[in-house]
Design a protein around this motif. Structure first.
Motif, PDB file in Angstrom:
ATOM      1  N   GLY A   1       0.804  -1.224   0.000  1.00 43.85           N
ATOM      2  CA  GLY A   1       0.000   0.000   0.000  1.00 43.85           C
ATOM      3  C   GLY A   1       0.827   1.258   0.000  1.00 43.85           C
ATOM      4  N   PHE A   2       2.168   1.107   0.116  1.00 46.06           N
ATOM      5  CA  PHE A   2       3.042   2.284   0.122  1.00 46.06           C
ATOM      6  C   PHE A   2       4.187   2.065  -0.876  1.00 46.06           C
ATOM      7  N   ARG A   3       4.537   3.156  -1.572  1.00 48.53           N
ATOM      8  CA  ARG A   3       5.689   3.085  -2.466  1.00 48.53           C
ATOM      9  C   ARG A   3       6.970   2.974  -1.630  1.00 48.53           C
ATOM     10  N   LYS A   4       7.935   2.230  -2.198  1.00 52.09           N
ATOM     11  CA  LYS A   4       9.205   2.050  -1.486  1.00 52.09           C
ATOM     12  C   LYS A   4       9.864   3.415  -1.255  1.00 52.09           C
ATOM     13  N   GLY A   5      10.263   3.651  -0.014  1.00 50.79           N
ATOM     14  CA  GLY A   5      10.894   4.919   0.335  1.00 50.79           C
ATOM     15  C   GLY A   5       9.914   5.990   0.746  1.00 50.79           C
ATOM     16  N   LYS A   6       8.610   5.674   0.647  1.00 50.42           N
ATOM     17  CA  LYS A   6       7.582   6.671   0.993  1.00 50.42           C
ATOM     18  C   LYS A   6       6.750   6.234   2.192  1.00 50.42           C
ATOM     19  N   VAL A   7       7.176   5.175   2.856  1.00 49.83           N
ATOM     20  CA  VAL A   7       6.400   4.680   3.997  1.00 49.83           C
ATOM     21  C   VAL A   7       6.581   5.638   5.172  1.00 49.83           C
ATOM     22  N   PRO A   8       5.491   6.146   5.760  1.00 50.66           N
ATOM     23  CA  PRO A   8       5.615   7.033   6.924  1.00 50.66           C
ATOM     24  C   PRO A   8       6.316   6.316   8.084  1.00 50.66           C
ATOM     25  N   ARG A   9       7.047   7.095   8.858  1.00 46.02           N
ATOM     26  CA  ARG A   9       7.797   6.522   9.982  1.00 46.02           C
ATOM     27  C   ARG A   9       6.872   5.778  10.938  1.00 46.02           C
ATOM     28  N   LYS A  10       5.694   6.354  11.242  1.00 48.74           N
ATOM     29  CA  LYS A  10       4.773   5.738  12.189  1.00 48.74           C
ATOM     30  C   LYS A  10       4.336   4.358  11.715  1.00 48.74           C
ATOM     31  N   ILE A  11       4.110   4.228  10.395  1.00 48.08           N
ATOM     32  CA  ILE A  11       3.673   2.940   9.846  1.00 48.08           C
ATOM     33  C   ILE A  11       4.791   1.899  10.002  1.00 48.08           C
ATOM     34  N   ILE A  12       6.028   2.322   9.743  1.00 46.94           N
ATOM     35  CA  ILE A  12       7.164   1.396   9.891  1.00 46.94           C
ATOM     36  C   ILE A  12       7.273   0.940  11.346  1.00 46.94           C
ATOM     37  N   GLU A  13       7.120   1.889  12.278  1.00 44.47           N
ATOM     38  CA  GLU A  13       7.236   1.548  13.698  1.00 44.47           C
ATOM     39  C   GLU A  13       6.097   0.637  14.153  1.00 44.47           C
ATOM     40  N   MET A  14       4.921   0.839  13.578  1.00 48.05           N
ATOM     41  CA  MET A  14       3.795  -0.028  13.928  1.00 48.05           C
ATOM     42  C   MET A  14       4.024  -1.453  13.436  1.00 48.05           C
ATOM     43  N   ASN A  15       4.678  -1.589  12.280  1.00 48.07           N
ATOM     44  CA  ASN A  15       4.913  -2.913  11.715  1.00 48.07           C
ATOM     45  C   ASN A  15       6.134  -3.606  12.327  1.00 48.07           C
ATOM     46  N   TYR A  16       7.172  -2.854  12.649  1.00 46.54           N
ATOM     47  CA  TYR A  16       8.433  -3.466  13.092  1.00 46.54           C
ATOM     48  C   TYR A  16       8.768  -3.169  14.558  1.00 46.54           C
ATOM     49  N   GLY A  17       7.954  -2.383  15.224  1.00 47.97           N
ATOM     50  CA  GLY A  17       8.224  -2.025  16.604  1.00 47.97           C
ATOM     51  C   GLY A  17       8.832  -0.636  16.699  1.00 47.97           C
ATOM     52  N   GLU A  18       8.485   0.084  17.767  1.00 46.07           N
ATOM     53  CA  GLU A  18       8.949   1.476  17.867  1.00 46.07           C
ATOM     54  C   GLU A  18      10.467   1.578  18.037  1.00 46.07           C
ATOM     55  N   GLU A  19      11.112   0.457  18.427  1.00 44.45           N
ATOM     56  CA  GLU A  19      12.577   0.487  18.626  1.00 44.45           C
ATOM     57  C   GLU A  19      13.358   0.240  17.340  1.00 44.45           C
ATOM     58  N   ILE A  20      12.688   0.114  16.190  1.00 51.25           N
ATOM     59  CA  ILE A  20      13.359  -0.239  14.931  1.00 51.25           C
ATOM     60  C   ILE A  20      14.491   0.724  14.582  1.00 51.25           C
ATOM     61  N   PHE A  21      14.354   2.007  14.939  1.00 47.68           N
ATOM     62  CA  PHE A  21      15.395   2.989  14.588  1.00 47.68           C
ATOM     63  C   PHE A  21      16.270   3.384  15.784  1.00 47.68           C
ATOM     64  N   PHE A  22      16.062   2.725  16.933  1.00 45.33           N
ATOM     65  CA  PHE A  22      16.799   3.116  18.136  1.00 45.33           C
ATOM     66  C   PHE A  22      18.319   3.004  17.960  1.00 45.33           C
ATOM     67  N   GLU A  23      18.771   1.842  17.480  1.00 44.70           N
ATOM     68  CA  GLU A  23      20.230   1.602  17.387  1.00 44.70           C
ATOM     69  C   GLU A  23      20.900   2.617  16.485  1.00 44.70           C
ATOM     70  N   ASN A  24      20.301   2.850  15.308  1.00 43.35           N
ATOM     71  CA  ASN A  24      20.911   3.802  14.383  1.00 43.35           C
ATOM     72  C   ASN A  24      20.869   5.218  14.935  1.00 43.35           C
ATOM     73  N   ALA A  25      19.804   5.558  15.667  1.00 34.45           N
ATOM     74  CA  ALA A  25      19.720   6.890  16.261  1.00 34.45           C
ATOM     75  C   ALA A  25      20.811   7.082  17.312  1.00 34.45           C
ATOM     76  N   ILE A  26      21.013   6.058  18.142  1.00 35.74           N
ATOM     77  CA  ILE A  26      22.091   6.116  19.144  1.00 35.74           C
ATOM     78  C   ILE A  26      23.438   6.288  18.452  1.00 35.74           C
ATOM     79  N   ASN A  27      23.649   5.537  17.360  1.00 35.70           N
ATOM     80  CA  ASN A  27      24.921   5.624  16.625  1.00 35.70           C
ATOM     81  C   ASN A  27      25.116   6.996  15.998  1.00 35.70           C
ATOM     82  N   ILE A  28      24.039   7.690  15.702  1.00 35.00           N
ATOM     83  CA  ILE A  28      24.137   9.046  15.161  1.00 35.00           C
ATOM     84  C   ILE A  28      24.568  10.019  16.257  1.00 35.00           C
ATOM     85  N   LEU A  29      24.029   9.830  17.454  1.00 39.07           N
ATOM     86  CA  LEU A  29      24.304  10.755  18.554  1.00 39.07           C
ATOM     87  C   LEU A  29      25.639  10.533  19.250  1.00 39.07           C
ATOM     88  N   LEU A  30      26.048   9.256  19.398  1.00 41.28           N
ATOM     89  CA  LEU A  30      27.169   8.933  20.285  1.00 41.28           C
ATOM     90  C   LEU A  30      28.529   9.526  19.885  1.00 41.28           C
TER      91      LEU A  30
END
Length: 431
Positions: free
Chosen positions: A43-72
């Motif tokens: 139902g969504f074009r590749k690269g156009k999936v809203p963040r909330k939809i991705i988190e609902m499908n894969y869990g809200e922690e899906i981007f946690f590791e990469n976000a930490i790696n951006i900040l650290l």
């Protein structure tokens, strides 16, 4: 993001910091924008999936590791600067439980440069290193030059003597079986040069041209080929040619042939001057080494394992470079010598530990004495490097490129040189 120092155990510092919830949210959005093209959701074009939809499908922690790696990385660098630490290894990082909308606590453990307890180097006693050029040294240089310019002449019908140059064929046998690598034709051999295993050259002394000789030897216990260690062997040798060195006369004509001088006396004086320069350099190096050993001996420092291991790796890299310059890859060297990388590491470890400690002690003395490395010092050293690497014609570009890199190694070398000169002034030499 204020860093909080917790404790220091030996050379390991423990500290923590909190990543603000707002900063983490921004990092989550950056992680989402970077990785959203990896998700396929109907139902969504590749690269156009809203963040909330991705988190609902894969869990809200899906981007946690990469976000930490951006900040650290920036957070860690700022903390190190704030706490005035000098890390010598990568930190161990522990991120506590992440709750959206709340600060995130991160714990760090990192090895830092050790403190050095200096001894009293204000008055050091050293035995004076003094090397003088002797007539025997000059004569030895003359003998080398004569040997290098000798003519090879046929020895006639006489028997083989020490110093002769032979041309031989040979085949080696162990237990009456030829072994791989044990045969050669038209092999040149200088009797007495120690080119072959013990007993081989001696077994040819007194033999004649055209003679076939059975030379009995025993391979050394430390021989590189495992299957031959300590084994008795017989080499069937055919002496095809016996030549002897005809040395040139040591006179003015010889001096003209091998040098820029017209007389033997001038040539000898030149050799003496070269020996004096070489011995002066040897005296300086030995004195400096003794001086460093002395100040290291009177100092106390506990070296982190990571610093020793890093220096071991540097020593091995330098060794690999030297081996390569001799036409070998390191794997070939290891195979030929029957050693392993682990053997190399063990062999280099004492030297590495000694060098690390020496550098730390010299650095500590430099700080205690207020030794400074100026821009002029660095420019002068870069000029020397340009000359060393044959970059004189391209010097400006060479220096510009060097300055774009980390010149810490250069500054450390300049500082150590200044410290050594300072220490030399404090030395009391004992004859």
């Amino acid at each position: 993001m204020k860093a909080v120092f917790e404790k220091k155990e030996k050379n390991t510092v423990h500290f923590n910091m909190e990543l603000p919830a707002g900063d983490f949210e921004k990092a989550l959005q950056q992680a989402y924008l970077k990785d959203r093209g990896k998700f396929n959701i109907p139902g969504f074009r590749k690269g156009k999936v809203p963040r909330k939809i991705i988190e609902m499908n894969y869990g809200e922690e899906i981007f946690f590791e990469n976000a930490i790696n951006i900040l650290l990385p920036d957070a860690y660098s700022n903390a190190v600067e704030e706490l005035q630490l000098e890390p010598v290894d990568s930190p161990e990082v522990d991120v506590e439980e992440i709750k959206l909308g709340e600060p995130i606590k991160v714990n760090f453990n990192v090895e830092v440069k050790p403190e050095v307890k200096l001894g009293d180097y204000s008055e050091i006693e050293l035995e004076k290193v003094d090397y003088s050029v002797t007539d025997e040294m000059v004569q030895a240089e003359l003998d080398k030059a004569r040997d290098m310019n000798a003519r090879m002449v046929d020895a006639g019908d006489r028997e083989v003597q020490e110093g002769d140059i032979l041309t031989i064929d040979f085949a080696g046998y162990v237990d009456d079986e030829q072994f791989p690598g044990g045969t050669a034709e038209d092999q040149t051999l200088e009797i007495g040069a120690g080119q072959f295993i013990p007993g081989f050259e001696e077994g040819l002394v007194g033999k004649s041209k055209g003679e076939e000789v059975d030379v009995e030897v025993t391979f050394p216990e430390e021989y590189q080929e495992e299957s031959l260690k300590g084994k008795p062997a017989v080499f069937k040798v055919t002496i095809k040619e016996i030549k002897t060195k005809e040395l040139p006369e040591l006179d003015d004509e010889f001096a003209k042939d091998v040098s820029e001088f017209d007389t033997l006396e001038e040539y000898k004086n030149s050799l003496k001057e070269e020996l004096e320069k070489s011995l002066e350099s040897q005296e300086r190096i030995e004195t400096e080494n003794n001086l460093v050993d002395k100040v290291v001996e009177m100092s106390e420092v506990e070296i982190p394992e990571s610093m020793i291991q890093s220096q071991v790796e540097n020593e091995i890299k330098d060794f690999e470079h030297r081996v390569k310059n001799q036409g070998f890859e390191i794997d070939q060297y290891l195979e030929l010598t029957g050693t392993t990388m682990n053997d190399l590491e063990l062999n280099f470890r004492p030297m590495a530990e000694k060098r690390v400690k020496a550098d730390l002690v010299l650095e500590a003395i430099g700080e205690a004495e207020g030794v400074q490395v100026t821009d002029e010092d660095i420019d002068a050293e870069l000029d020397k490097l340009a000359e060393h690497y044959n970059q004189v014609e391209n010097k400006e570009n060479f220096i510009e490129q060097m300055k774009k890199g980390d010149l810490g190694f250069l500054k450390a070398g300049i500082s150590n040189t200044k410290v050594l000169e300072l220490l030399k002034d404090k030395v009391k030499y004992i004859d």
